[in-house]
Design a protein around this motif. Structure first.
Motif, PDB file in Angstrom:
ATOM      1  N   PRO A   1       1.386  -4.408  -9.210  1.00  0.00           N
ATOM      2  CA  PRO A   1       2.425  -4.517 -10.230  1.00  0.00           C
ATOM      3  C   PRO A   1       3.786  -4.108  -9.669  1.00  0.00           C
ATOM      4  O   PRO A   1       3.882  -3.534  -8.582  1.00  0.00           O
ATOM      5  N   VAL A   2       4.829  -4.379 -10.440  1.00  0.00           N
ATOM      6  CA  VAL A   2       6.170  -3.948 -10.054  1.00  0.00           C
ATOM      7  C   VAL A   2       6.180  -2.428  -9.972  1.00  0.00           C
ATOM      8  O   VAL A   2       5.641  -1.740 -10.839  1.00  0.00           O
ATOM      9  N   GLY A   3       6.754  -1.908  -8.898  1.00  0.00           N
ATOM     10  CA  GLY A   3       6.787  -0.460  -8.665  1.00  0.00           C
ATOM     11  C   GLY A   3       6.029  -0.116  -7.402  1.00  0.00           C
ATOM     12  O   GLY A   3       5.697  -0.992  -6.596  1.00  0.00           O
ATOM     13  N   ALA A   4       5.743   1.166  -7.221  1.00  0.00           N
ATOM     14  CA  ALA A   4       5.053   1.642  -6.023  1.00  0.00           C
ATOM     15  C   ALA A   4       3.570   1.870  -6.324  1.00  0.00           C
ATOM     16  O   ALA A   4       3.225   2.504  -7.317  1.00  0.00           O
ATOM     17  N   THR A   5       2.713   1.341  -5.461  1.00  0.00           N
ATOM     18  CA  THR A   5       1.266   1.542  -5.563  1.00  0.00           C
ATOM     19  C   THR A   5       0.795   2.189  -4.270  1.00  0.00           C
ATOM     20  O   THR A   5       1.115   1.714  -3.175  1.00  0.00           O
ATOM     21  N   THR A   6       0.037   3.281  -4.403  1.00  0.00           N
ATOM     22  CA  THR A   6      -0.508   3.954  -3.224  1.00  0.00           C
ATOM     23  C   THR A   6      -1.897   3.406  -2.940  1.00  0.00           C
ATOM     24  O   THR A   6      -2.767   3.400  -3.811  1.00  0.00           O
ATOM     25  N   VAL A   7      -2.100   2.946  -1.709  1.00  0.00           N
ATOM     26  CA  VAL A   7      -3.401   2.445  -1.259  1.00  0.00           C
ATOM     27  C   VAL A   7      -4.022   3.533  -0.392  1.00  0.00           C
ATOM     28  O   VAL A   7      -3.397   4.010   0.561  1.00  0.00           O
ATOM     29  N   ILE A   8      -5.249   3.946  -0.737  1.00  0.00           N
ATOM     30  CA  ILE A   8      -5.971   4.951   0.044  1.00  0.00           C
ATOM     31  C   ILE A   8      -6.927   4.243   0.994  1.00  0.00           C
ATOM     32  O   ILE A   8      -7.809   3.503   0.564  1.00  0.00           O
ATOM     33  N   TRP A   9      -6.720   4.466   2.288  1.00  0.00           N
ATOM     34  CA  TRP A   9      -7.618   3.941   3.316  1.00  0.00           C
ATOM     35  C   TRP A   9      -8.626   5.028   3.661  1.00  0.00           C
ATOM     36  O   TRP A   9      -8.259   6.191   3.809  1.00  0.00           O
ATOM     37  N   THR A  10      -9.910   4.673   3.814  1.00  0.00           N
ATOM     38  CA  THR A  10     -10.967   5.630   4.137  1.00  0.00           C
ATOM     39  C   THR A  10     -11.750   5.140   5.348  1.00  0.00           C
ATOM     40  O   THR A  10     -12.157   3.982   5.398  1.00  0.00           O
ATOM     41  N   VAL A  11     -11.940   6.054   6.306  1.00  0.00           N
ATOM     42  CA  VAL A  11     -12.781   5.750   7.467  1.00  0.00           C
ATOM     43  C   VAL A  11     -14.002   6.667   7.395  1.00  0.00           C
ATOM     44  O   VAL A  11     -13.889   7.847   7.054  1.00  0.00           O
ATOM     45  N   THR A  12     -15.177   6.100   7.683  1.00  0.00           N
ATOM     46  CA  THR A  12     -16.430   6.858   7.702  1.00  0.00           C
ATOM     47  C   THR A  12     -17.049   6.706   9.081  1.00  0.00           C
ATOM     48  O   THR A  12     -17.175   5.584   9.585  1.00  0.00           O
ATOM     49  N   ASP A  13     -17.424   7.847   9.689  1.00  0.00           N
ATOM     50  CA  ASP A  13     -18.034   7.746  11.024  1.00  0.00           C
ATOM     51  C   ASP A  13     -19.550   7.601  10.903  1.00  0.00           C
ATOM     52  O   ASP A  13     -20.107   7.597   9.805  1.00  0.00           O
ATOM     53  N   ASP A  14     -20.239   7.494  12.050  1.00  0.00           N
ATOM     54  CA  ASP A  14     -21.680   7.261  12.078  1.00  0.00           C
ATOM     55  C   ASP A  14     -22.476   8.399  11.457  1.00  0.00           C
ATOM     56  O   ASP A  14     -23.642   8.229  11.086  1.00  0.00           O
ATOM     57  N   SER A  15     -21.859   9.577  11.329  1.00  0.00           N
ATOM     58  CA  SER A  15     -22.550  10.738  10.764  1.00  0.00           C
ATOM     59  C   SER A  15     -22.199  10.975   9.300  1.00  0.00           C
ATOM     60  O   SER A  15     -22.609  11.974   8.712  1.00  0.00           O
ATOM     61  N   GLY A  16     -21.401  10.090   8.714  1.00  0.00           N
ATOM     62  CA  GLY A  16     -21.036  10.238   7.317  1.00  0.00           C
ATOM     63  C   GLY A  16     -19.786  11.054   7.069  1.00  0.00           C
ATOM     64  O   GLY A  16     -19.418  11.300   5.917  1.00  0.00           O
ATOM     65  N   ASN A  17     -19.112  11.509   8.123  1.00  0.00           N
ATOM     66  CA  ASN A  17     -17.846  12.225   7.954  1.00  0.00           C
ATOM     67  C   ASN A  17     -16.759  11.219   7.595  1.00  0.00           C
ATOM     68  O   ASN A  17     -16.765  10.078   8.076  1.00  0.00           O
ATOM     69  N   THR A  18     -15.817  11.642   6.761  1.00  0.00           N
ATOM     70  CA  THR A  18     -14.763  10.729   6.328  1.00  0.00           C
ATOM     71  C   THR A  18     -13.389  11.338   6.519  1.00  0.00           C
ATOM     72  O   THR A  18     -13.226  12.552   6.636  1.00  0.00           O
ATOM     73  N   ALA A  19     -12.404  10.454   6.529  1.00  0.00           N
ATOM     74  CA  ALA A  19     -10.992  10.846   6.546  1.00  0.00           C
ATOM     75  C   ALA A  19     -10.226   9.762   5.802  1.00  0.00           C
ATOM     76  O   ALA A  19     -10.684   8.617   5.699  1.00  0.00           O
ATOM     77  N   THR A  20      -9.058  10.127   5.262  1.00  0.00           N
ATOM     78  CA  THR A  20      -8.264   9.166   4.499  1.00  0.00           C
ATOM     79  C   THR A  20      -6.817   9.169   4.975  1.00  0.00           C
ATOM     80  O   THR A  20      -6.351  10.129   5.598  1.00  0.00           O
ATOM     81  N   ALA A  21      -6.128   8.095   4.650  1.00  0.00           N
ATOM     82  CA  ALA A  21      -4.692   7.967   4.918  1.00  0.00           C
ATOM     83  C   ALA A  21      -4.109   7.089   3.821  1.00  0.00           C
ATOM     84  O   ALA A  21      -4.805   6.274   3.217  1.00  0.00           O
ATOM     85  N   GLU A  22      -2.822   7.273   3.550  1.00  0.00           N
ATOM     86  CA  GLU A  22      -2.165   6.549   2.463  1.00  0.00           C
ATOM     87  C   GLU A  22      -1.155   5.534   2.975  1.00  0.00           C
ATOM     88  O   GLU A  22      -0.480   5.771   3.974  1.00  0.00           O
ATOM     89  N   GLN A  23      -1.065   4.429   2.247  1.00  0.00           N
ATOM     90  CA  GLN A  23      -0.075   3.381   2.489  1.00  0.00           C
ATOM     91  C   GLN A  23       0.559   3.056   1.140  1.00  0.00           C
ATOM     92  O   GLN A  23      -0.136   2.975   0.134  1.00  0.00           O
ATOM     93  N   THR A  24       1.877   2.882   1.121  1.00  0.00           N
ATOM     94  CA  THR A  24       2.568   2.564  -0.127  1.00  0.00           C
ATOM     95  C   THR A  24       3.022   1.109  -0.118  1.00  0.00           C
ATOM     96  O   THR A  24       3.639   0.649   0.848  1.00  0.00           O
ATOM     97  N   VAL A  25       2.712   0.394  -1.206  1.00  0.00           N
ATOM     98  CA  VAL A  25       3.152  -0.984  -1.397  1.00  0.00           C
ATOM     99  C   VAL A  25       4.140  -0.970  -2.556  1.00  0.00           C
ATOM    100  O   VAL A  25       3.785  -0.607  -3.681  1.00  0.00           O
ATOM    101  N   THR A  26       5.391  -1.317  -2.271  1.00  0.00           N
ATOM    102  CA  THR A  26       6.434  -1.310  -3.289  1.00  0.00           C
ATOM    103  C   THR A  26       6.801  -2.747  -3.638  1.00  0.00           C
ATOM    104  O   THR A  26       7.149  -3.530  -2.759  1.00  0.00           O
ATOM    105  N   VAL A  27       6.707  -3.075  -4.925  1.00  0.00           N
ATOM    106  CA  VAL A  27       6.999  -4.426  -5.406  1.00  0.00           C
ATOM    107  C   VAL A  27       8.247  -4.367  -6.285  1.00  0.00           C
ATOM    108  O   VAL A  27       8.322  -3.558  -7.210  1.00  0.00           O
TER     109      VAL A  27
END
Length: 188
Positions: free
Chosen positions: A79-105
């Protein structure tokens, strides 16, 4: 990584042998690393409500043992405005980490132009034309309009009768708008 069986063997001077085994368990507790793609700015048409088919890019990931999965929670439409997209990576042992990306329309603001008022004037003395006509200045709205973005198709001299002058504005994205002004020349 995982379970390794270690077996100890003892042999005495007479050749008697005894063995004992135990497990060494190696666990991966180290989280993977992720860097989200760069933030994105998208401009949509002034009548549109959202952006679709947005190319988010690809994140950069790494892990000490291996990456199993990379995903994001991006919506199908932004939609119009800023949307935060959360990216998630999972390793072979089930550990995770996240990072954010902003999409501004944002909505594209199309230019508008209002031509100066119509003009009625006399011909030049001894001529059937009018020259050096002061057309006035149009009213313009919009964003990113370059200095040469406003023009008209007025002739250098105006014959007797009505001449339509078309005023045009072009913004930095190539969007245009036009309006017309009438110049009436009378032989008095």
């Amino acid at each position: 990584l995982g379970t390794t069986v270690v077996t100890w063997t003892a042999t005495d001077a007479s050749g008697n042998i005894t063995t004992r085994s135990f497990n060494v368990i190696v666990v991966d507790n180290q989280a993977p690393v992720i860097t989200a793609p760069s933030n994105i700015s998208i401009q949509i048409g002034e009548d549109d409500d959202s952006a679709t088919d947005v190319e988010l890019g690809t994140p950069t990931t790494s892990d000490n043992c291996g990456v199993e999965d990379v995903s994001n929670d991006a919506p199908a439409t932004f939609p119009v405005g800023a949307t935060t997209v959360i990216w998630t990576v999972t390793d072979d042992s089930g550990n995770t980490a996240t990072a954010e990306q902003t999409v501004t329309v944002t909505r594209e603001i199309l230019p508008t132009i209002t031509a100066p008022g119509n003009i009625t004037m006399d011909t030049d003395g001894g001529s059937c034309e009018a020259s050096e006509v002061d057309l006035g200045n149009p009213q313009v709205t919009g964003e990113d309009i370059p200095s040469d973005g406003i023009s008209n198709d007025a002739p250098s001299t105006f014959p007797i009768g009505a001449t339509i002058v078309t005023w045009t504005v072009v913004d930095g994205n190539g969007n245009t708008a036009t309006d017309q002004q009438t110049v009436n020349v009378e032989d008095n």
